[in-house]
Design an enzyme around this catalytic site. Sequence first.
Site, short mmCIF file in Angstrom:
data_model
loop_
_atom_site.label_atom_id
_atom_site.label_comp_id
_atom_site.label_asym_id
_atom_site.label_seq_id
_atom_site.Cartn_x
_atom_site.Cartn_y
_atom_site.Cartn_z
N ARG A 1 50.26 20.38 32.33
CA ARG A 1 50.27 21.67 31.63
C ARG A 1 51.45 21.75 30.68
O ARG A 1 52.49 21.14 30.91
CB ARG A 1 50.36 22.81 32.65
CG ARG A 1 49.17 22.90 33.57
CD ARG A 1 49.42 23.82 34.76
NE ARG A 1 49.76 25.16 34.33
CZ ARG A 1 50.06 26.14 35.18
NH1 ARG A 1 50.07 25.92 36.46
NH2 ARG A 1 50.37 27.34 34.73
N LYS B 1 40.70 33.51 30.42
CA LYS B 1 42.00 34.18 30.24
C LYS B 1 42.52 34.07 28.81
O LYS B 1 43.56 34.64 28.48
CB LYS B 1 43.03 33.57 31.21
CG LYS B 1 42.78 33.89 32.67
CD LYS B 1 43.93 33.46 33.56
CE LYS B 1 44.01 31.97 33.72
NZ LYS B 1 45.03 31.55 34.69
N GLU C 1 43.01 25.97 28.54
CA GLU C 1 43.05 27.24 29.24
C GLU C 1 44.45 27.84 29.16
O GLU C 1 45.43 27.13 28.93
CB GLU C 1 42.60 27.09 30.69
CG GLU C 1 43.36 26.08 31.51
CD GLU C 1 42.88 26.04 32.95
OE1 GLU C 1 42.07 26.90 33.32
OE2 GLU C 1 43.34 25.17 33.70
N ARG D 1 44.73 22.62 48.33
CA ARG D 1 46.12 23.05 48.19
C ARG D 1 46.51 23.94 49.37
O ARG D 1 45.73 24.79 49.79
CB ARG D 1 46.34 23.78 46.87
CG ARG D 1 47.74 23.61 46.33
CD ARG D 1 47.82 24.09 44.91
NE ARG D 1 46.99 23.35 43.97
CZ ARG D 1 47.10 23.46 42.66
NH1 ARG D 1 48.00 24.26 42.14
NH2 ARG D 1 46.31 22.77 41.86
N HIS E 1 51.94 23.38 39.96
CA HIS E 1 52.98 24.36 39.62
C HIS E 1 53.44 25.20 40.81
O HIS E 1 54.31 26.04 40.65
CB HIS E 1 52.43 25.30 38.55
CG HIS E 1 51.27 26.12 39.04
ND1 HIS E 1 50.01 25.59 39.17
CD2 HIS E 1 51.19 27.41 39.47
CE1 HIS E 1 49.19 26.52 39.64
NE2 HIS E 1 49.88 27.64 39.84
N SER F 1 42.84 34.44 42.06
CA SER F 1 43.50 33.15 41.83
C SER F 1 42.97 32.12 42.82
O SER F 1 42.75 32.43 43.99
CB SER F 1 45.02 33.30 42.00
OG SER F 1 45.63 32.03 41.99
N ASN F 2 42.78 30.90 42.34
CA ASN F 2 42.32 29.83 43.23
C ASN F 2 43.45 28.94 43.72
O ASN F 2 43.21 27.97 44.43
CB ASN F 2 41.28 28.97 42.52
CG ASN F 2 39.90 29.59 42.60
OD1 ASN F 2 39.34 29.77 43.68
ND2 ASN F 2 39.35 29.95 41.45
N ARG G 1 40.82 38.47 38.07
CA ARG G 1 40.08 37.42 38.79
C ARG G 1 40.91 37.02 40.01
O ARG G 1 42.12 37.26 40.07
CB ARG G 1 39.82 36.20 37.91
CG ARG G 1 41.07 35.57 37.34
CD ARG G 1 40.75 34.36 36.47
NE ARG G 1 40.19 33.27 37.23
CZ ARG G 1 40.93 32.38 37.91
NH1 ARG G 1 42.26 32.49 37.93
NH2 ARG G 1 40.37 31.42 38.58
#
Length: 794
Positions: free
Chosen positions: A580, A618, A658, A352, A442, A756-757, A754
């Site tokens: 999602r 999460k 998730e 990404r 997203h 974010s990826n 954490r």
Amino acid sequence: MTETTNGASSALHKLKQHPLILLLVVLLLAGAGYTSYWLFQKTVTTSQKEQATEHARELATKLRSTTNHYLKERNQQLLSLAEKSLFTTAAASADMAQILSAEKLLLEWAPDFTGGYLITPGDQRLIDQQNFAGHYLAEKTLAGDLQSIAAARLGKEWQLLYSHPLKDQQGEIIGAMLGMESLQPLLDVLKPAVKENLGLTQLVQTMPKTKGATFVTTGNKSKALETIELKLEPANWSLRFTGSKVLLQSTEPSYEGFALFGSVLAVSTLVIIYLLLRLTLHFHVDKAPSPRAEKKTHLNPPATDPVNDSGKSFLDVIPGKGTTDTPVQEQEDRPEVTGSYPDVVFRDYDIRGIAGKQLTVDFAQQLGKALALRAIARGEHTLILGRDGRQSSEQLSEALEQGILSTGCHIIHLGLVPTPLLNFATHHLQQSDCGVMVTASHNPAEYNGFKMFFQHHAMCGEEVKSLRQEMSAEIPEKTPGERSQQDLSEDYLQAIISDIVPAQGLKVILDAGNGAAGELAIRLLEGIGCDVLPLYCDVDGTFPNHPPDPSVPANLEDLRLWVKEQNADLGIALDGDGDRIVAISASGQIIWPDELLMIFARDVVSRHPGADVVFDIKSTRRLNSLISSYGGRPVMWKTGHSHMYNKIIESKAPLGGEFSGHIFFHDRWHGFDDGLYAAARLIEIMSIREQGLDDIMASFETRYATPEILVPTDEESKFDIVQKLLAKEVFQDGKVSTIDGLRVEFPKAWGLVRASNTSPALTLRFEADSSDALEKIQSLFREQLRSIDSNLTF
């Protein structure tokens, strides 16, 4: 012979001086060719299709007769049993022991039935067995309804249900006899009636407010003719027959019309060309050569440069565009040298980055080559491709294709689709189970990316990062592979619709965020019986109304307002590529995905005792106690759709999800994350329980929680910040989990931070038993972040 040759040469020389006439001749020949093709389609192909269609109609009529005859015989068998006094006496007695004894005898007298019941008013046994269709049919029979045949999906298989009333001596209905049988006996009757290779046979049952569920599919799926639909004797059943390529090719077409019209066309075209050329040659006048042409023929060849005796001209040795010291042949043989690609785009569970800057056309081409080589190494020679509606997706998709095809690997392109449809294709198509989706999910409009699925495994971690080196290597080109395009939207929709218990006319507001799933989600929700009001369901890659991220509360405001204003039962929000989901209750409350997972877990675990349910770090800790209380095993895992998907497949968990909205069903579905399917399962639960989301959520323990909180940072330092937090002694008083970042559990609250990826940010989330406890744990994390960097606040 010489004179003839000279004459032809002279005529050709003259005609060359009339380029417009030659162009007209070419156009006449091209027009004749196109008209011949058109005539062939209108005469030969059309006549062949008409004859094949008539034959298909005869076969469909035969199949309808066979089906009606079979159903009539089976129905009559049950009717004759229902008239026996033994069964009416048992029903009238209301003695369950006597009823069970009679049911046992019923199955002995009708051994083909897989189940048999005597249902009296108030009997709830079928409900307890989750045989809702059988209970519904028996209730209708008790009420005097004449409809006595239905098809229903019970568990993973369809069954036929027959119901007849049991009457006392006065003719009053005192019970219902219900018989159940598998589809196999019906299939055994249908298959010999018509050769399977001649077409596709489908039996469809249409319930109120639905598009119909296909419960029988048999035959050749190579559809070549229009589908013929005939009504069956059960009022809500129909038979669909679609002629195959075999049926079409076995029909002899008529060539008489084409031969007649083709001959006239050919003769007419040749006559017109002949007359045109004759007139051109007759009026031809030779033109005198121009002075410039005369002068040009007498120019001497250029002299050799006295300074440079290499044989190259002065221009050849000036460095500039298009010039090189390397011979032309050496340039062609030299392998392509690729550039380096930024590390930051190779993320933990997909690729990404910013389109046009980090993700370029060259990047997509080289990625296509690298992925194709990986597929070929695994024995796959075809990749399935899809793309979302972002403005950069089409260009990146085309470049990706070029790279894949250059290796000799083939492509099946699905076009503009949501990611779940691509995943469905890897299970549904026989040619390949490897797919690549061009999407940034997203993320904002300027981003794009690639999600990669190889043999029902989502590429993640080192698998993704190692692509950078493979893309930078020299990859030789081969004979190009083949490209085909397929539309699987109807197959995908029917697979879901046939699996879902129809809704009871729920009013649903659907916000697709101008992403790729809007049109398909509307068709799905209408197909299961919902009244759908679309909101931002047109595809627009600029996302003009709000970012396609339903995990941000601000992006849900319009949907909340619409749900309350329209008095809707439910609001559904999807992200940019449709994998999602977030829901809105009738009162306008946001039902976050981990809360949806609680609803789904209660439903699924009750039918899969002892099974794993996977949720990310999460998610709410209420899932632990809920899953355990229903006999399941809670499994906390890393955040990220790829990690979750792989964990669910590995552990054979029937369910996972998730907090960001990815819900994975491996119960009645294929295990990948699918926002559309999750929406359908949610609506099914609401329909069966006859409850709204507010009532369903009221049955769970209340918690105070934050949405996902993003703290902006940069890509290079976000992981270092998490490592520094791990070293903080203040967190040692709680139960620490480092599966993914830092999650600390205290008796009355928990907190998470954490890296974010998918964006340059830290992700935080908090949950507590009370509002005070929630504020305290947020303050603790806020203080520790500021001690590392004063700019880190939320």
